[in-house]
Scaffold this active site. Structure first.
Site, PDB file in Angstrom:
ATOM      1  N   ASP A 190      -9.053  -5.607  -5.025  1.00  0.00           N
ATOM      2  CA  ASP A 190      -8.458  -5.007  -4.496  1.00  0.00           C
ATOM      3  C   ASP A 190      -8.779  -2.985  -4.689  1.00  0.00           C
ATOM      4  OD1 ASP A 190      -6.186  -2.893  -3.138  1.00  0.00           O
ATOM      5  OD2 ASP A 190      -4.703  -4.295  -4.165  1.00  0.00           O
ATOM      6  N   SER A 230       0.511  -1.079   0.022  1.00  0.00           N
ATOM      7  CA  SER A 230       0.118  -0.067   0.405  1.00  0.00           C
ATOM      8  C   SER A 230       1.106   1.783  -0.280  1.00  0.00           C
ATOM      9  CB  SER A 230      -1.010  -0.447   1.229  1.00  0.00           C
ATOM     10  OG  SER A 230      -1.685   1.346   1.119  1.00  0.00           O
ATOM     11  N   HIS A 244      -7.395  -5.707  -1.043  1.00  0.00           N
ATOM     12  CA  HIS A 244      -6.365  -4.787  -0.580  1.00  0.00           C
ATOM     13  C   HIS A 244      -4.822  -5.973  -0.232  1.00  0.00           C
ATOM     14  CE1 HIS A 244      -3.776  -1.204  -1.070  1.00  0.00           C
ATOM     15  NE2 HIS A 244      -3.979  -0.885   0.169  1.00  0.00           N
TER      16      HIS A 244
END
Length: 188
Positions: free
Chosen positions: A143, A4, A170
């Site tokens: 995601d 991320s 995600h």
């Protein structure tokens, strides 16, 4: 390894200090915030009209912590595109319990749709091809990052491979562990 926003940090490091890297793993991050926002808003447009109205109502008043607003975020975004395991695994719950909102808001902004923080203009599409170390790019099919963006990154980066976790979001390291860790271990 960067996941991320850690992927953003990793990209910055790789662009500046690549000579210190043997390999690189980017998990669930695209090459720009504008790309991320474009895609996450595509997801938002698929929400039921009544939930979009709730979001718009609270965003107009900047009431991002309103329980009704947070409920929509959880039910329409987080539980489908952040982590698809309900209830969330304990480490994910712990992360949210101890989230430092001041740091998050400074960097990101109030939430996934309203990015006003310090990295709102982050954009590395023009430089990504300069990362030449072996690179693994991982993304979840569900995601908040676009699979197409990650595949485009893979085409631009000359020594990379892309893995799509077909059941993942995600946090595909939780909701598609078999695919995620097989790719990670094989690459390492």
């Amino acid at each position: 390894y960067g996941s991320s926003w850690g992927g953003m940090l990793g990209i910055e490091y790789a662009l500046k200090y690549q000579r210190h890297l043997k390999a690189f793993i980017i998990s669930n991050m695209t090459a720009s915030i504008s790309s991320y926002l474009k895609y996450v808003n595509e997801l938002r447009r698929k929400f039921p009209p009544e939930t979009i109205k709730i979001l718009e109502k609270h965003e107009a008043k900047e009431e991002y912590d309103a329980p009704e607003y947070q409920e929509v975020l959880f039910n329409q975004l987080y539980s489908k595109h952040f982590c698809r395991i309900i209830p969330w695994p304990e480490p994910v719950q712990r992360t949210f319990r101890h989230l430092n909102a001041e740091v998050y808001n400074t960097m990101q902004g109030p939430n996934e749709f309203v990015v006003t923080g310090t990295f709102k203009d982050w954009y590395r599409w023009n430089e990504i091809q300069n990362i030449r170390v072996p690179t693994l790019l991982i993304v979840g099919r569900y995601d908040t990052m676009s699979v197409e963006d990650i595949q485009k990154m893979g085409k631009l980066m000359p020594n990379s491979r892309v893995v799509v976790c077909e059941d993942g979001s995600h946090l595909c390291m939780y909701d598609d562990q078999e695919t995620y860790f097989h790719a990670l271990i094989t690459f390492i």
